[in-house]
Enzyme design. Structure first.
Site, short mmCIF file in Angstrom:
data_model
loop_
_atom_site.label_atom_id
_atom_site.label_comp_id
_atom_site.label_asym_id
_atom_site.label_seq_id
_atom_site.Cartn_x
_atom_site.Cartn_y
_atom_site.Cartn_z
N LYS A 1 0.83 -1.44 -0.10
CA LYS A 1 -0.17 0.23 -0.36
C LYS A 1 0.84 1.64 -0.44
CE LYS A 1 -1.89 0.98 3.77
NZ LYS A 1 -2.81 1.38 4.63
N GLY A 2 0.05 2.45 -0.90
CA GLY A 2 1.21 3.36 -0.78
C GLY A 2 1.44 3.98 1.01
N CYS B 1 -0.48 12.10 -6.58
CA CYS B 1 -0.35 13.37 -5.95
C CYS B 1 -0.91 14.44 -6.31
CB CYS B 1 0.19 12.90 -4.44
SG CYS B 1 0.88 10.98 -4.42
N THR C 1 -5.98 5.04 -11.03
CA THR C 1 -7.72 5.04 -10.87
C THR C 1 -7.86 5.73 -11.82
OG1 THR C 1 -7.70 6.36 -8.55
CG2 THR C 1 -7.97 4.13 -8.52
N THR D 1 -8.63 -4.39 -7.87
CA THR D 1 -10.15 -4.80 -7.64
C THR D 1 -10.64 -6.35 -7.44
OG1 THR D 1 -10.36 -2.17 -7.98
CG2 THR D 1 -12.58 -3.78 -7.95
#
Length: 286
Positions: free
Chosen positions: A28-29, A113, A176, A249
């Protein structure tokens, strides 16, 4: 591989799948400092996917190095850290910290970001912004650098060329798509910050198109992701020019989907007389 934000740090899925059968796990980020993320609700299901505005919730790179890394460093697969930031300095400092970790062979740079010093515009929506992040990280990071590209741009090929010129070893796409869901009874957005990133089957045609365009433009490897639910979806990405894929997903639906897709790819290759995925990469008749 597994896509960042959909597979935790890998260990959470160890009861469901043999982690060493997966080509790579993108955790994860991770940011320089701890982040609480956005307020709830921050996930919503749609007819053919989901939207999220989690907001890069994590405990920061120091916590990752001290507490998470010891748990994952001996897993026999490619453990890759997704690095995010809100300034060039943050990106570089986070990447430099990860560079010290012997068993992390690569990072995936999230350039979607917002740049807090440039009024909140995402780094990855301009060639100049994208290249600047890559150059800053390349100065302090000497392992494999994968740059994750946003589809929310005018020309994703131009962005890909810019990060290649700035020193990226590979690109992954797509991140996304921006979306929104409205509660018609309350007349309010469902997500706490109104919009979120859309993932799942609905984005696959967009992702395949982006991969096809980028693979023709750059000379570095392309990693394809976006709506891959089964082996047939993965094959589309390979034909379009991806030499590796990430599954995101779909992990929420079936925790073992990665291994099933890998097996399905092998079956497809056998049926078509192919010895490896490399034989079909970019072999689209178009």
């Amino acid at each position: 591989m597994t896509a960042s934000g959909t597979f935790g740090y890998g260990v959470e899925f160890a009861d469901f799948v043999n982690l060493e059968e997966i080509g790579g796990i993108i955790v994860k980020g991770t940011t320089l400092h701890a982040r609480e993320g956005n307020d709830y609700p921050r996930m919503v299901e749609t007819a053919s996917g989901m939207l999220n505005c989690v907001g890069l919730q994590n405990k920061g790179v120091d916590y990752f190095c001290e507490h998470i890394y010891p748990e994952i460093k001996d897993i026999k697969t490619n453990m890759i850290v997704n690095v995010s930031g809100s300034s060039l300095e943050d990106y570089a400092a986070c990447a430099a910290r990860v560079n010290e970790l012997e068993h992390i062979p690569a990072i995936e740079l999230n350039i979607s970001c917002p740049n807090v010093k440039q009024g909140g515009m995402a780094f990855g929506v301009t060639t100049e912004g994208a290249a600047a992040v890559v150059r800053a990280v390349r100065e302090v990071y000497d392992k494999t650098l994968i740059v994750k590209l946003s589809p929310n741009v005018t020309s994703i090929s131009d962005i890909a060329l810019a990060v290649e010129d700035a020193g990226a070893d590979a690109v992954s796409l797509i991140n996304t798509l921006m979306g929104m869901v409205i509660d018609i009874e309350k007349r309010k957005p469902v997500l706490s910050i109104a919009t979120g990133g859309m993932s799942g089957p609905a984005v696959k045609p967009v992702a395949v198109r982006c991969v096809w365009q980028v693979a023709k433009a750059v000379n570095i490897p392309v990693v394809g992701l976006g709506g891959i639910m089964n082996a047939n979806d993965a094959i589309e990405f390979f034909l379009a020019g991806a030499s590796a894929i990430e599954i995101g997903t779909a992990n929420f639906i079936d925790p073992a989907v990665t291994v099933k897709v890998a097996q399905g790819i092998d079956d497809w290759l056998d049926r078509h007389g192919c010895k490896s995925v490399g034989e079909i990469v970019g072999q689209l008749n178009a």
